[in-house]
Design a protein around this motif. Structure first.
Motif, mmCIF file in Angstrom:
data_model
loop_
_atom_site.group_PDB
_atom_site.id
_atom_site.type_symbol
_atom_site.label_atom_id
_atom_site.label_comp_id
_atom_site.label_asym_id
_atom_site.label_seq_id
_atom_site.Cartn_x
_atom_site.Cartn_y
_atom_site.Cartn_z
ATOM 1 N N LYS A 267 4.297 6.336 0.439
ATOM 2 C CA LYS A 267 3.501 6.539 1.647
ATOM 3 C C LYS A 267 4.373 7.151 2.720
ATOM 4 O O LYS A 267 5.448 6.622 3.041
ATOM 5 C CB LYS A 267 2.937 5.207 2.130
ATOM 6 C CG LYS A 267 1.954 5.316 3.279
ATOM 7 C CD LYS A 267 1.393 3.941 3.625
ATOM 8 C CE LYS A 267 0.397 4.030 4.766
ATOM 9 N NZ LYS A 267 -0.174 2.695 5.109
ATOM 10 N N ALA B 57 0.839 -1.207 0.000
ATOM 11 C CA ALA B 57 0.000 0.000 0.000
ATOM 12 C C ALA B 57 0.871 1.252 0.000
ATOM 13 O O ALA B 57 1.766 1.406 0.827
ATOM 14 C CB ALA B 57 -0.912 -0.007 1.223
ATOM 15 N N GLY B 58 0.630 2.136 -0.971
ATOM 16 C CA GLY B 58 1.390 3.371 -1.057
ATOM 17 C C GLY B 58 2.716 3.256 -1.764
ATOM 18 O O GLY B 58 3.455 4.241 -1.847
ATOM 19 N N TYR C 203 1.000 0.390 -8.814
ATOM 20 C CA TYR C 203 0.805 1.108 -7.555
ATOM 21 C C TYR C 203 -0.086 0.296 -6.624
ATOM 22 O O TYR C 203 -1.110 -0.269 -7.050
ATOM 23 C CB TYR C 203 0.171 2.475 -7.812
ATOM 24 C CG TYR C 203 -0.062 3.279 -6.547
ATOM 25 C CD1 TYR C 203 1.001 3.867 -5.884
ATOM 26 C CD2 TYR C 203 -1.345 3.427 -6.017
ATOM 27 C CE1 TYR C 203 0.808 4.592 -4.723
ATOM 28 C CE2 TYR C 203 -1.544 4.153 -4.856
ATOM 29 C CZ TYR C 203 -0.469 4.734 -4.210
ATOM 30 O OH TYR C 203 -0.656 5.445 -3.055
ATOM 31 N N GLY C 204 0.299 0.243 -5.350
ATOM 32 C CA GLY C 204 -0.489 -0.449 -4.349
ATOM 33 C C GLY C 204 -1.515 0.488 -3.722
ATOM 34 O O GLY C 204 -1.160 1.358 -2.932
ATOM 35 N N ILE C 205 -2.782 0.296 -4.080
ATOM 36 C CA ILE C 205 -3.853 1.097 -3.483
ATOM 37 C C ILE C 205 -4.048 0.682 -2.029
ATOM 38 O O ILE C 205 -4.261 1.509 -1.140
ATOM 39 C CB ILE C 205 -5.153 0.927 -4.282
ATOM 40 C CG1 ILE C 205 -4.949 1.431 -5.722
ATOM 41 C CG2 ILE C 205 -6.308 1.678 -3.622
ATOM 42 C CD1 ILE C 205 -6.135 1.178 -6.624
ATOM 43 N N SER C 206 -3.996 -0.616 -1.784
ATOM 44 C CA SER C 206 -4.043 -1.174 -0.433
ATOM 45 C C SER C 206 -3.154 -2.406 -0.438
ATOM 46 O O SER C 206 -2.526 -2.729 -1.453
ATOM 47 C CB SER C 206 -5.485 -1.525 -0.038
ATOM 48 O OG SER C 206 -5.953 -2.635 -0.797
ATOM 49 N N ASP C 207 -3.108 -3.113 0.686
ATOM 50 C CA ASP C 207 -2.294 -4.320 0.727
ATOM 51 C C ASP C 207 -2.889 -5.448 -0.110
ATOM 52 O O ASP C 207 -2.221 -6.451 -0.365
ATOM 53 C CB ASP C 207 -2.120 -4.792 2.174
ATOM 54 C CG ASP C 207 -1.172 -3.878 2.944
ATOM 55 O OD1 ASP C 207 -0.312 -3.248 2.302
ATOM 56 O OD2 ASP C 207 -1.303 -3.792 4.186
ATOM 57 N N ARG C 208 -4.134 -5.301 -0.532
ATOM 58 C CA ARG C 208 -4.774 -6.327 -1.359
ATOM 59 C C ARG C 208 -5.039 -5.879 -2.795
ATOM 60 O O ARG C 208 -5.076 -6.714 -3.705
ATOM 61 C CB ARG C 208 -6.101 -6.778 -0.732
ATOM 62 C CG ARG C 208 -5.941 -7.641 0.515
ATOM 63 C CD ARG C 208 -7.293 -8.136 0.997
ATOM 64 N NE ARG C 208 -7.169 -9.026 2.135
ATOM 65 C CZ ARG C 208 -7.071 -10.349 2.048
ATOM 66 N NH1 ARG C 208 -7.088 -10.924 0.864
ATOM 67 N NH2 ARG C 208 -6.962 -11.087 3.135
ATOM 68 N N LEU C 209 -5.220 -4.594 -3.006
ATOM 69 C CA LEU C 209 -5.619 -4.098 -4.325
ATOM 70 C C LEU C 209 -4.498 -3.257 -4.933
ATOM 71 O O LEU C 209 -3.965 -2.351 -4.292
ATOM 72 C CB LEU C 209 -6.885 -3.249 -4.209
ATOM 73 C CG LEU C 209 -7.451 -2.672 -5.521
ATOM 74 C CD1 LEU C 209 -7.912 -3.790 -6.452
ATOM 75 C CD2 LEU C 209 -8.606 -1.718 -5.215
ATOM 76 N N SER C 210 -4.154 -3.559 -6.185
ATOM 77 C CA SER C 210 -3.142 -2.785 -6.899
ATOM 78 C C SER C 210 -3.624 -2.497 -8.306
ATOM 79 O O SER C 210 -4.514 -3.152 -8.840
ATOM 80 C CB SER C 210 -1.805 -3.542 -6.943
ATOM 81 O OG SER C 210 -1.951 -4.800 -7.582
ATOM 82 N N TYR D 130 -6.287 -8.106 -7.459
ATOM 83 C CA TYR D 130 -6.799 -8.192 -6.087
ATOM 84 C C TYR D 130 -6.338 -9.495 -5.441
ATOM 85 O O TYR D 130 -6.512 -10.582 -6.005
ATOM 86 C CB TYR D 130 -8.324 -8.135 -6.087
ATOM 87 C CG TYR D 130 -8.927 -8.202 -4.690
ATOM 88 C CD1 TYR D 130 -8.878 -7.103 -3.837
ATOM 89 C CD2 TYR D 130 -9.525 -9.374 -4.226
ATOM 90 C CE1 TYR D 130 -9.404 -7.165 -2.562
ATOM 91 C CE2 TYR D 130 -10.051 -9.448 -2.952
ATOM 92 C CZ TYR D 130 -9.990 -8.346 -2.117
ATOM 93 O OH TYR D 130 -10.510 -8.411 -0.841
#
Length: 278
Positions: free
Chosen positions: A271, A30-31, A65-72, A90
């Motif tokens: 981040k 993420a980030g 890019y990592g939007i979250s730890d699960r979604l990129s 995902y």
């Protein structure tokens, strides 16, 4: 196998976002932003005059890019057919350490590509409408880290082509892709992948008199250097986008249709770090 602290999840199934051409289950945190440079020279069967393909080049530049730890999310631009691509990935499941509760990691991947090169006919500016230039790929990435040295990924694949070469070709095709990584030292690994397109789906040559379509077979040598992962690759696929290297590879290893090249990835943490408490 290594696991994330206090979670029991396996980490480092693969060290890069790509085995060679295939995407892995890995994604930026993420980030974090990953910059990817993928380069393929020409085929080695072009001979000494073209320095066995080194006079030619196909290039893809990508951002992940990592939007979250699960979604990129990722975007890219390739010189092959002047193609733009984008994807969403995902993480559905994560393999657990020393437990068969979750024996594999699973990610879902959706990719869209749009080629922009001109297909010109006499008296026309461009013979292809925009809608025909889109292709879509959907994949389920299933991977397991069997040991600290060996990982394997199996990827059922569905591709939709808005435009095919002839009425004999199908718009919706299925493939099964597999790839593996074997670590040979602390910072080096050997990788391999094979992308099997089920028969009787795409049967016409891409651009006669080019050779007929072939399954994509690739090998790589990964070298980890700090924040970089450098991959030397050999493949019979010129393109690095799913709908192209799975369904549009022409030529086989046996006839010298082999592209030498490399992948370079660099990760940047965008981040902001948490300030230490007073």
């Amino acid at each position: 196998m290594s696991s994330a602290p206090n979670t029991g999840y396996v980490t480092g199934t693969f060290k890069a976002l790509y085995i060679v051409n295939m995407k892995t289950i890995e994604a930026p945190a993420a980030g974090a932003l990953n910059v990817e440079i993928q380069h393929r020279f020409g085929t080695i069967n072009t001979g000494a005059y073209n320095l066995w393909g080194l006079d030619f080049a196909t290039l893809r530049l990508g951002l992940d890019y990592g939007i979250s730890d699960r979604l990129s999310v990722g975007i890219g631009r390739s010189s092959y057919l002047q193609t733009f691509d984008g994807y969403l990935k995902y993480k559905l499941l994560r393999q657990t350490d020393n437990s068969m509760r979750i024996p594999v990691s699973v990610s879902l991947l959706g990719t869209s590509s749009y080629f922009t090169n001109h297909s010109v006919e006499p008296g026309q500016k461009d013979s292809l409408k925009s809608m025909y230039r889109f292709n879509y790929t959907f994949q389920v990435l299933i991977a397991r880290k069997f040991s600290s040295r060996f990982s394997f990924e199996l990827t059922p694949t569905f591709i939709h082509y808005n435009l095919v070469q002839s009425p004999a070709d199908q718009n919706n095709v299925f493939a099964l892709c597999g790839g593996a990584r074997m670590k040979i030292s602390k910072r080096m690994a050997i990788t391999a992948e094979y992308n099997y397109l089920f028969p009787n789906q795409l049967v016409s040559p891409l651009d006669p008199p080019n050779p007929p379509r072939s399954n994509s077979l690739s090998f790589g040598w990964d070298i980890e250097t700090g924040g970089h992962v450098f991959q030397l690759v050999f493949t019979n696929s010129q393109s690095m986008i799913e709908s192209q290297y799975i369904g549009q590879t022409a030529g086989t290893w046996g006839k010298g249709y082999v592209y030498f090249g490399f992948n370079i990835s660099r990760n940047f943490n965008l981040k902001p770090h948490d300030k230490p408490k007073a």
